[in-house]
Design a protein around this motif. Structure first.
Motif, PDB file in Angstrom:
ATOM      1  N   UNK A  75       0.828  -1.200   0.000  1.00  0.00           N
ATOM      2  CA  UNK A  75       0.000   0.000   0.000  1.00  0.00           C
ATOM      3  C   UNK A  75       0.868   1.257   0.000  1.00  0.00           C
ATOM      4  N   UNK A  76       0.321   2.322  -0.587  1.00  0.00           N
ATOM      5  CA  UNK A  76       0.985   3.618  -0.549  1.00  0.00           C
ATOM      6  C   UNK A  76       0.584   4.338   0.730  1.00  0.00           C
ATOM      7  N   UNK A  77       1.576   4.738   1.505  1.00  0.00           N
ATOM      8  CA  UNK A  77       1.329   5.440   2.765  1.00  0.00           C
ATOM      9  C   UNK A  77       1.060   6.917   2.494  1.00  0.00           C
ATOM     10  N   UNK A  78       0.246   7.511   3.362  1.00  0.00           N
ATOM     11  CA  UNK A  78      -0.076   8.933   3.254  1.00  0.00           C
ATOM     12  C   UNK A  78       0.234   9.639   4.575  1.00  0.00           C
ATOM     13  N   UNK A  79       1.519   9.862   4.874  1.00  0.00           N
ATOM     14  CA  UNK A  79       1.852  10.672   6.051  1.00  0.00           C
ATOM     15  C   UNK A  79       1.449  12.122   5.799  1.00  0.00           C
ATOM     16  N   UNK A  80       1.249  12.873   6.864  1.00  0.00           N
ATOM     17  CA  UNK A  80       0.736  14.244   6.759  1.00  0.00           C
ATOM     18  C   UNK A  80       1.758  15.273   7.225  1.00  0.00           C
ATOM     19  N   UNK A  81       1.973  16.283   6.396  1.00  0.00           N
ATOM     20  CA  UNK A  81       2.774  17.430   6.786  1.00  0.00           C
ATOM     21  C   UNK A  81       1.979  18.693   6.526  1.00  0.00           C
ATOM     22  N   UNK A  82       2.016  19.643   7.438  1.00  0.00           N
ATOM     23  CA  UNK A  82       1.251  20.881   7.270  1.00  0.00           C
ATOM     24  C   UNK A  82       2.158  21.990   6.760  1.00  0.00           C
ATOM     25  N   UNK A  83       1.846  22.527   5.584  1.00  0.00           N
ATOM     26  CA  UNK A  83       2.654  23.569   4.959  1.00  0.00           C
ATOM     27  C   UNK A  83       2.080  24.938   5.324  1.00  0.00           C
ATOM     28  N   UNK A  84       2.720  25.567   6.277  1.00  0.00           N
ATOM     29  CA  UNK A  84       2.338  26.843   6.869  1.00  0.00           C
ATOM     30  C   UNK A  84       1.737  26.583   8.248  1.00  0.00           C
ATOM     31  N   UNK A  85       2.366  27.171   9.265  1.00  0.00           N
ATOM     32  CA  UNK A  85       1.880  26.998  10.632  1.00  0.00           C
ATOM     33  C   UNK A  85       0.713  27.898  10.980  1.00  0.00           C
TER      34      UNK A  85
END
Length: 416
Positions: free
Chosen positions: A151-161
């Motif tokens: 499976x392709x993983x989908x980790x999350x990063x937030x661009x702009x705090x």
């Protein structure tokens, strides 16, 4: 053709088995370009590949995705864009960090937190809609497990705090929502610190609130991302963060003088000293200082030709002319330009501090020839093999370096 491919795969298998680690680089150099690409594809599919920044969520928002009706079905090959499931599988991409991108205008108009929540829900909806193809990932161990299941993983990063707003408690709120890195700023200075694209210098680096945000990210186990921050903000982060940090999608300023969005040599050295990773951006403006000028000249010629010939871009004759003209006057950088940036970081701080942060779906039509979408990572791997990088080096660049940083951030949080 099939027999030819079978022969090549057998050849590659022999190389993998018979070559010692000390001589494998020489063997890679002796291969033909075709043989090297076959090997690169094999490495890409047998190695976990993490990309630090893919802007699919915002592309889906613009494209009209909803959980009720998938107008943009990324489980199938899509028209346009740089990411979807079939192309990811072709290129060997296993874990693209999904960018929860918040445009800077939301800092003024309000609604940054609401938008972030909606993009997070949308991304999680990919995994629930197509659970046989995608899965969420909140740690390196999750990615490893998903990789073993195909499976392709989908980790999350937030661009702009900006969605943190003025409430330090929102750092933990977004950690609980699955965010595992936060790019502190974007196009303008915010409450956290100053942006590389802004010339206001509101805080002269990190604000007092920004210092609290970095400390809270360290405490929780959220990776600090210094892409998009000003130089002063970067140096403040280096002083304050007790855990290693990343640049999730930045390149090397040595090749783009004056482009503060990229990192200069001193910054890269300090990032390396702190154990961090710079994940190289593929965008044309990030890797080639001449791209903008070349692209403008091509666009100007096309606009003039359309006017002179009373044609629209959608006319068949215009489409054929534009394709031919762009092919003959290609303004786009090559895969080799991306490898040049990787070489530069290698020479400065070593292979342990390099990763990939393409910015796919975020840099428009600026991507290099041979790196136009997620199916094409093997072209970059083949170029690195040609330059003498070992299989172990490539594994570090593809995932081991970012896994190390991520695990160190987690370990620090557990120790506090």
């Amino acid at each position: 053709m099939k027999n030819s491919n079978a022969f090549l795969y057998c050849l590659i298998a022999v190389i993998f088995v018979s070559c010692s680690s000390s001589s494998s680089e020489e063997q890679y150099l002796d291969l033909s370009d075709e043989e090297r690409l076959v090997l690169a594809k094999k490495i890409a599919h047998n190695t976990i590949m993490v990309d630090g920044h893919v802007d699919l969520p915002y592309r889906m928002r613009i494209g009209g995705f909803s959980l009720q009706k998938e107008i943009l079905n990324v489980a199938e090959r899509t028209e346009g864009g740089n990411f979807d499931y079939p192309r990811s599988k072709e290129g060997g991409l296993d874990a693209p960090f999904m960018s929860i991108y918040i445009p800077s205008r939301y800092q003024e108009s309000g609604g940054a937190k609401v938008l972030a929540d909606s993009l997070i829900r949308m991304t999680k909806g990919i995994a629930t809609t197509w659970p046989d193809k995608f899965a969420m990932a909140y740690s390196p161990q999750d990615i490893q497990r998903n990789f073993e299941m195909g499976k392709i993983s989908l980790p999350l990063g937030m661009e702009n705090g900006a969605p943190i707003e003025d409430d330090i408690g929102n750092v933990e709120y977004f950690y609980n929502q699955g965010i595992r890195y936060i790019t502190l700023t974007h196009g303008k200075d915010n409450l956290i610190g100053d942006s590389s694209y802004d010339t206001t210098y509101t805080h002269g680096g990190l604000s007092e609130f920004g210092v609290k945000v970095v400390n809270e990210m360290n405490r929780l186990g959220v990776i600090v991302d210094i892409s998009h921050v000003s130089d002063d903000t970067f140096y403040d982060v280096m002083e304050i963060s007790k855990a290693p940090v990343i640049a999730s999608h930045s390149s090397v300023r040595h090749f783009t003088p004056g482009f503060e969005r990229n990192m200069n040599d001193d910054m890269i050295s300090k990032l390396g000293e702190k154990g961090g990773v710079i994940m190289i951006n593929f965008g044309g403006d990030f890797i080639d200082e001449t791209f903008g000028e070349k692209s403008s000249k091509v666009n100007e010629h096309i606009v003039n030709w359309l006017a002179d010939n009373n044609r629209k871009r959608s006319d068949p004759e215009a489409i054929a002319y534009i394709e031919k003209y762009v092919l003959e006057n290609n303004p786009f950088p090559s895969v080799g330009k991306v490898a040049d940036h990787i070489d530069h970081v290698l020479n400065l701080v070593g292979v342990d501090h390099i990763g990939l942060g393409s910015d796919f779906d975020g840099v428009g039509d600026t991507l290099p020839t041979g790196l136009k979408d997620v199916s094409m990572y093997p072209n970059l791997i083949a170029e690195l093999l040609k330059r003498g990088y070992s299989k172990e080096d490539i594994e570090k660049i593809c995932y081991k370096n970012i896994f190390r940083v991520w695990n160190e951030v987690i370990a620090f949080a557990k120790s506090t």
